[in-house]
Design an enzyme around this catalytic site. Structure first.
Site, mmCIF file in Angstrom:
data_model
loop_
_atom_site.group_PDB
_atom_site.id
_atom_site.type_symbol
_atom_site.label_atom_id
_atom_site.label_comp_id
_atom_site.label_asym_id
_atom_site.label_seq_id
_atom_site.Cartn_x
_atom_site.Cartn_y
_atom_site.Cartn_z
ATOM 1 N N LYS A 147 0.921 -1.328 0.023
ATOM 2 C CA LYS A 147 0.001 -0.040 0.160
ATOM 3 C C LYS A 147 0.684 1.204 -0.119
ATOM 4 C CE LYS A 147 -1.716 1.495 4.107
ATOM 5 N NZ LYS A 147 -1.348 2.933 4.357
ATOM 6 N N ASN A 148 1.771 1.365 0.859
ATOM 7 C CA ASN A 148 2.499 2.467 1.088
ATOM 8 C C ASN A 148 3.539 2.778 -0.010
ATOM 9 O OD1 ASN A 148 1.354 3.118 3.218
ATOM 10 N ND2 ASN A 148 2.827 2.529 4.825
ATOM 11 N N ARG A 175 1.323 14.756 13.216
ATOM 12 C CA ARG A 175 1.757 14.446 11.706
ATOM 13 C C ARG A 175 1.723 15.793 10.860
ATOM 14 N NH1 ARG A 175 -0.524 8.713 9.897
ATOM 15 N NH2 ARG A 175 1.587 8.611 8.724
ATOM 16 N N PRO A 176 2.547 16.670 11.439
ATOM 17 C CA PRO A 176 2.342 18.038 10.441
ATOM 18 C C PRO A 176 3.073 17.814 8.913
ATOM 19 C CG PRO A 176 4.416 18.037 11.973
ATOM 20 C CD PRO A 176 3.558 16.842 12.308
ATOM 21 N N CYS A 213 -3.934 12.846 13.335
ATOM 22 C CA CYS A 213 -4.730 11.632 13.286
ATOM 23 C C CYS A 213 -4.304 10.789 14.541
ATOM 24 C CB CYS A 213 -3.960 10.829 12.086
ATOM 25 S SG CYS A 213 -2.508 10.098 12.272
ATOM 26 N N ASP A 222 5.499 0.634 11.625
ATOM 27 C CA ASP A 222 3.985 0.223 11.313
ATOM 28 C C ASP A 222 3.991 -1.452 11.907
ATOM 29 O OD1 ASP A 222 3.275 2.237 10.626
ATOM 30 O OD2 ASP A 222 3.646 1.836 8.238
ATOM 31 N N ASP A 261 5.293 20.246 7.678
ATOM 32 C CA ASP A 261 6.219 21.512 7.587
ATOM 33 C C ASP A 261 7.398 20.955 6.554
ATOM 34 O OD1 ASP A 261 6.578 19.362 9.788
ATOM 35 O OD2 ASP A 261 7.993 20.977 10.652
ATOM 36 N N ARG A 284 -4.466 10.569 4.466
ATOM 37 C CA ARG A 284 -3.314 11.488 4.429
ATOM 38 C C ARG A 284 -2.401 11.530 3.256
ATOM 39 N NH1 ARG A 284 -0.876 13.898 8.470
ATOM 40 N NH2 ARG A 284 1.028 13.235 7.842
ATOM 41 N N ARG A 319 -8.224 -0.736 5.059
ATOM 42 C CA ARG A 319 -7.537 0.171 4.363
ATOM 43 C C ARG A 319 -6.179 -0.399 3.812
ATOM 44 N NH1 ARG A 319 -5.756 4.185 8.105
ATOM 45 N NH2 ARG A 319 -4.396 4.696 6.439
ATOM 46 N N ILE A 373 8.818 7.220 16.659
ATOM 47 C CA ILE A 373 8.457 7.928 15.455
ATOM 48 C C ILE A 373 7.133 8.631 15.719
ATOM 49 C CG2 ILE A 373 7.871 7.579 12.857
ATOM 50 C CD1 ILE A 373 10.514 6.500 13.473
HETATM 51 C C1 UD1 Z 1 4.828 6.986 6.350
HETATM 52 C C2 UD1 Z 1 3.721 5.659 6.363
HETATM 53 C C3 UD1 Z 1 3.297 5.233 7.632
HETATM 54 C C4 UD1 Z 1 4.568 5.159 8.486
HETATM 55 C C5 UD1 Z 1 5.514 6.266 8.417
HETATM 56 C C6 UD1 Z 1 6.892 5.937 9.142
HETATM 57 C C7 UD1 Z 1 2.636 6.012 4.132
HETATM 58 C C8 UD1 Z 1 1.542 6.516 3.077
HETATM 59 N N1 UD1 Z 1 2.773 6.288 5.321
HETATM 60 O O1 UD1 Z 1 3.997 7.991 6.741
HETATM 61 O O2 UD1 Z 1 2.722 4.243 7.446
HETATM 62 O O3 UD1 Z 1 4.230 4.594 10.066
HETATM 63 O O4 UD1 Z 1 5.940 6.624 7.063
HETATM 64 O O5 UD1 Z 1 7.276 4.825 8.790
HETATM 65 O O6 UD1 Z 1 3.569 5.516 3.635
HETATM 66 N N2 UD1 Z 1 6.870 14.495 10.543
HETATM 67 C C9 UD1 Z 1 7.097 16.151 10.730
HETATM 68 N N3 UD1 Z 1 6.773 17.086 9.640
HETATM 69 C C10 UD1 Z 1 6.575 16.705 8.384
HETATM 70 C C11 UD1 Z 1 6.605 15.245 8.265
HETATM 71 C C12 UD1 Z 1 6.691 14.196 9.187
HETATM 72 O O7 UD1 Z 1 7.053 16.304 11.836
HETATM 73 O O8 UD1 Z 1 6.451 17.365 7.344
HETATM 74 C C13 UD1 Z 1 7.131 13.683 11.433
HETATM 75 C C14 UD1 Z 1 5.803 12.910 11.936
HETATM 76 O O9 UD1 Z 1 4.933 13.583 12.638
HETATM 77 C C15 UD1 Z 1 6.503 11.656 12.419
HETATM 78 C C16 UD1 Z 1 7.773 11.732 11.959
HETATM 79 O O10 UD1 Z 1 8.183 12.820 11.209
HETATM 80 O O11 UD1 Z 1 6.471 11.704 13.772
HETATM 81 C C17 UD1 Z 1 7.952 10.427 10.572
HETATM 82 O O12 UD1 Z 1 6.696 10.645 9.719
HETATM 83 P P1 UD1 Z 1 6.912 10.245 7.950
HETATM 84 O O13 UD1 Z 1 7.987 9.540 7.831
HETATM 85 O O14 UD1 Z 1 6.809 11.612 7.153
HETATM 86 O O15 UD1 Z 1 5.555 9.495 7.962
HETATM 87 P P2 UD1 Z 1 4.536 9.505 6.835
HETATM 88 O O16 UD1 Z 1 5.279 9.604 5.406
HETATM 89 O O17 UD1 Z 1 3.445 10.332 7.214
#
Ligand code: UD1
Length: 432
Positions: free
Chosen positions: A22-23, A129-130, A124, A314, A132, A100, A407, A336
């Site tokens: 999926k991811n 999960r921002p 969520c 995950d 930025d 998301r 999902r 994470i």
């Molecule tokens: C993806 C996966 C999710 C997995 C996660 C971590 C998909 C669709 N989802 O989520 O299943 O659990 O990777 O392996 O592939 N963060 C910020 N700012 C940002 C982006 C992220 O602070 O702009 C933080 C997040 O809140 C989190 C951390 O960075 O604490 C890692 O998140 P991220 O790797 O971005 O996860 P996703 O891509 O949302």
């Protein structure tokens, strides 16, 4: 709403075909927005999140065709995506709220059309999960970002411009978005401290097959030479390592033996090592991975979630459930996401012994037995942890809110039933 009913106590034995990830599929679908040609994705999983992404793509003007297909004799789907010209550049609140990963349209739309309006996803169940890091990367590539009325308005004059981006923390989503934006940018881009998850390698592979010039695939430094145009390609989606890891735990927790067909060992080194350290026999086969826990006494093991190649967040909930059946104590540390122990209160209702300390760690002690109960979870992987507990619990477990599982786990009850689980889906209309 559908529920899943499990009668615990069956040892699971057999083979399970692991579906496409999926991811990986979600960003691959969005990468098709980078070209007017057709991008064909094979080995696509049949999941609610894929349907949701397709709904967004259709709204943007993408023509989608789907065919039933087979991989090694197992049913899968092939999708083709064609966007000669987008008819909308907006990802609306209603779709982003449900999923998301809709944020993956940002990089491609900005790169090809110089504009994208994306509803801010908001928090969520597992944390804030921002976005930025995504937005800062787009700005460094020359985009202008404005946030108003809950929407991100991203614009670029002409092509994006190559940049040297150092991510402040490892983000899967931001790495994919920056990669999809940089491939069509003018000049060279370097992405440092990039996420190394296998799904990013899969995306980079497709982009290169479409004509992009990306080096350093699989490492934390991605080097991209921007090109003017990308073309169509055919790509097979990588097997889902999280689904494979989840069924590996199903074998271990029931002290059974399951061969995970199509699973890719390199994507699962850390979790498979944890299983071995706990006392499970894990080996690579010609067709995937064999997890054999028959007759095994498992001992507790500490785990800490980390970006790839570390232990995946995950799989944290599923392994936590497994620790409940091991001797001794295990410490589970989540680094994470800030709120990812939502499965714990439900497991406690099944007789678990778990102490959560703050938001980041939990001590799990093995128990003699778990007992079936009605339970529900607030996210996808936590829901699977409850299924796992149900597989070994005495009596009947009813897992509510099955839409979470739909999902991310394709034909879950069918796959578990095929290896001997006593599991069925109760449709709303079947309920008393
Ligand atoms: C993806 C996966 C999710 C997995 C996660 C971590 C998909 C669709 N989802 O989520 O299943 O659990 O990777 O392996 O592939 N963060 C910020 N700012 C940002 C982006 C992220 O602070 O702009 C933080 C997040 O809140 C989190 C951390 O960075 O604490 C890692 O998140 P991220 O790797 O971005 O996860 P996703 O891509 O949302």
């Amino acid at each position: 709403m559908d529920k899943i009913k499990i009668r615990g106590g069956k040892k699971l034995e057999g083979k399970i075909f692991i579906s496409g990830a999926k991811n990986a599929a979600l960003p691959l679908i969005c990468a098709s927005l980078l070209t007017k040609d057709t991008v064909t994705l094979t080995n696509m999983p049949r999941l609610a999140d894929i349907k949701a992404m397709n709904a967004l793509m259709t709204q943007l003007g993408t023509q989608i065709d789907v065919f039933d297909d087979f991989v090694d004799g197992h049913p899968t789907q092939t999708y083709s995506y064609r966007t000669p010209q987008a008819v909308s550049l907006t990802a609306p609140y209603d779709l982003v709220r449900k999923m998301r990963a809709s944020y993956y349209v940002l990089g491609p739309l900005l790169a090809r059309y110089g504009r994208c309006e994306l509803s801010l996803p908001g928090g969520c169940a597992i944390g804030a999960r921002p976005m930025d890091i995504h937005l800062s990367a787009m700005e460094q590539l020359g985009a202008k970002i404005e946030i108003k009325n809950g929407y991100i308005y991203a614009t670029a004059e002409g092509r994006l411009k190559g940049a040297h981006i150092i991510f402040p923390m490892v983000s899967v989503g931001a790495t994919c978005n920056a990669l999809m934006a940089a491939v069509l940018a003018e000049g060279n881009t370097i992405l440092e401290n990039a996420a190394r998850e296998p799904e990013i390698g899969d995306l980079a592979q497709l982009l290169n097959d479409m004509g992009a010039k990306i080096e350093g695939i699989g490492t934390a430094v991605l080097k991209i030479e921007g090109v003017k145009e990308l073309y169509g390609a055919v790509h097979k989606v990588i097997a889902d390592r999280i689904e494979a890891g989840s069924y590996a735990v199903a074998a271990a927790i029931t002290r059974g033996k399951i061969e995970l067909l199509n699973a890719v060992p390199e994507t699962l080194r850390r979790p498979m090592q944890v299983l071995r350290d706990m006392g499970v026999r894990v080996s690579e086969t010609d067709n995937g991975i064999l997890v054999d826990a028959e007759g095994c006494r498992l001992t507790g093991k500490d785990i800490m979630t980390e970006p790839f190649p570390g232990f995946p967040t995950d799989l944290q909930a599923q392994f936590l459930a497994l620790m409940l059946t091991a001797e001794g104590a295990s410490m589970v540390t989540e680094t994470i996401f800030e709120n990812r122990f939502m499965h714990v209160p439900e497991l406690l209702r099944m007789g678990a012994n778990i102490n959560v300390h703050g938001h980041a760690s939990a001590i799990v002690r093995g128990v003699e037995k778990l007992s079936g109960a009605p339970v529900m979870a607030t996210d996808l992987r936590a829901s699977f942890a409850l299924i796992l507990a149900g597989l070994v619990a005495e009596g009947e477990t009813i897992v509510n809110r099955v839409y979470h599982l739909d999902r991310g786990y394709e034909r879950l009850e069918e796959k578990l039933r095929s290896v001997g689980a006593d599991i069925e889906r109760l449709h709303e209309s079947d309920e008393e």
